[in-house]
Enzyme design. Structure first.
Site, short mmCIF file in Angstrom:
data_model
loop_
_atom_site.label_atom_id
_atom_site.label_comp_id
_atom_site.label_asym_id
_atom_site.label_seq_id
_atom_site.Cartn_x
_atom_site.Cartn_y
_atom_site.Cartn_z
CG PHE A 225 -59.04 109.89 66.95
CD1 PHE A 225 -58.21 110.85 67.50
CD2 PHE A 225 -59.11 108.64 67.56
CE1 PHE A 225 -57.46 110.57 68.63
CE2 PHE A 225 -58.35 108.36 68.68
CZ PHE A 225 -57.52 109.33 69.22
N GLY A 226 -62.35 108.93 66.76
CA GLY A 226 -63.08 108.06 67.68
C GLY A 226 -64.38 108.69 68.14
CB SER B 235 -47.47 103.79 70.11
OG SER B 235 -48.26 104.56 69.23
NE ARG B 236 -45.76 99.21 63.54
CZ ARG B 236 -45.98 98.21 64.38
NH1 ARG B 236 -47.06 98.24 65.13
NH2 ARG B 236 -45.14 97.19 64.47
CG ASN B 237 -50.46 108.03 67.12
OD1 ASN B 237 -49.92 109.09 66.81
ND2 ASN B 237 -51.75 107.93 67.34
CE LYS C 143 -58.79 114.36 71.64
NZ LYS C 143 -58.66 113.48 70.49
CG HIS D 218 -58.18 109.94 77.74
ND1 HIS D 218 -58.37 110.90 76.77
CD2 HIS D 218 -58.24 108.76 77.09
CE1 HIS D 218 -58.52 110.31 75.59
NE2 HIS D 218 -58.43 109.03 75.76
CG ASP E 94 -56.42 99.26 75.50
OD1 ASP E 94 -56.49 99.55 74.29
OD2 ASP E 94 -57.24 98.52 76.06
#
Lengths: 202, 202
Positions: free
Chosen positions: B157-158, B9-11, B180, B185, B74
């Site tokens: 987001f999302g 991941s780049r997050n 959050k 999840h 994912d």
């Protein structure tokens, strides 16, 4: 004397289709009556979770309002890679009701990365027959195929241009009306109602 | 000496989240490495039919390219009334990739007639750990809630603005980052990787 049966539809094609099914099965003594031929009655919105629920609700409403046996149907497309959706939401998949172009474009975009071997789908129709004070019958007809990569043909309606029936290289919108008719999911459902309708005709 | 583990991941938030999970579990001896810290390698498109498939494919790619154990995830939203969709298509549900506003608006329109008792949903995350020449582990975390009638809140987001976690009156976009985080999840998935990561750390 013939038995009058309400077909909960304003679509003359559906009445004709059912006529042909009854004729082919040799069922006489049934007079089909369209919604336009009876006084208006409140029709419940189609908010069921399944085609069967929606068809049954419509047939119950028609039978209760008119006292006649009533046939109703609900149909749509079930796409494997969308876990069987759009399903009961087929007509409003893109958010606006009945916008065929937007619905098919959205499905194609959603399936953009889905490989050929996972593009299976089925046109599905549930048909219900409700006899006031008597039996309720619900049946289902399916027409299997795959979702193409782009729309093809300008016949038919709904998802026809992106649905390629199994065993054919053309989309459902490229079939002749007679070809489509012979394969129709609704026809496959209606034929299963023949025994109950024949019993009704006595 | 610590074991280096690639997080595909780049997050930076995802790396920090995993750090916290490992710290909370008392796992030492693991150095997490982000995609930005290794030479670029070709990343396969996410075309799997399940979150698990996509997470595993990403982790295999990372492990194969770097020789390091690799963690990948994912995630998306599974909506009951859409038979578990958008699922793996969450990011491109409206047809364009990553358009949060269009995706949430489309879901709200599709669910326009769906009554409150059928608006259940889950945020889902699958996380995979692939050890080169060793085990492959895939786990799943879920966060249950319902889809609201309109967007609320501007955090997250999302699908956060239309997702109301069970037991809360606020949307996920109205929770504090800490709240959050505690319910996430992905956090619920990652914690299930702790035993395999602890074994790796020796």
């Amino acid at each position: 004397m013939s038995v009058r049966v309400l077909v909960a539809s304003r679509n003359a094609k559906k009445l004709k289709e059912l006529h042909r099914v009854l004729d082919a099965a040799g069922v006489n003594g049934i007079e089909l009556v369209g919604l336009d031929e009876v006084p208006p009655f409140p029709e419940a919105p189609e908010t069921g979770a399944t085609f069967e629920e929606n068809a049954l609700a419509k047939a119950r409403d028609g039978a209760a309002a008119t006292g006649m046996p009533c046939i109703a149907d609900d149909s749509g497309v079930e796409i494997d890679a969308l876990n069987g959706m759009p399903g009961v939401l087929s007509a409003r998949w893109s958010g606006t009701h009945g916008n065929d172009g937007a619905n098919t474009a959205l499905v194609l975009a959603q399936l953009g990365d889905v490989p050929d071997e996972r593009r299976g789908a089925a046109f599905v129709s549930a048909c219900a027959l409700v006899i006031p004070g008597g039996d309720e019958t619900v049946v289902r007809g399916e027409w299997r195929g795959v979702i193409g990569r782009e729309p093809a043909g300008d016949g038919g309606f709904g998802y026809d241009p992106i649905f390629r029936p199994d065993g054919d290289t053309r989309s459902a919108a490229e079939l002749t009306p007679a070809e489509k008719d012979a394969a129709s999911h609704r026809g496959r459902a209606l034929v299963q109602l023949v025994p109950a309708l024949a019993a009704l005709a006595g």
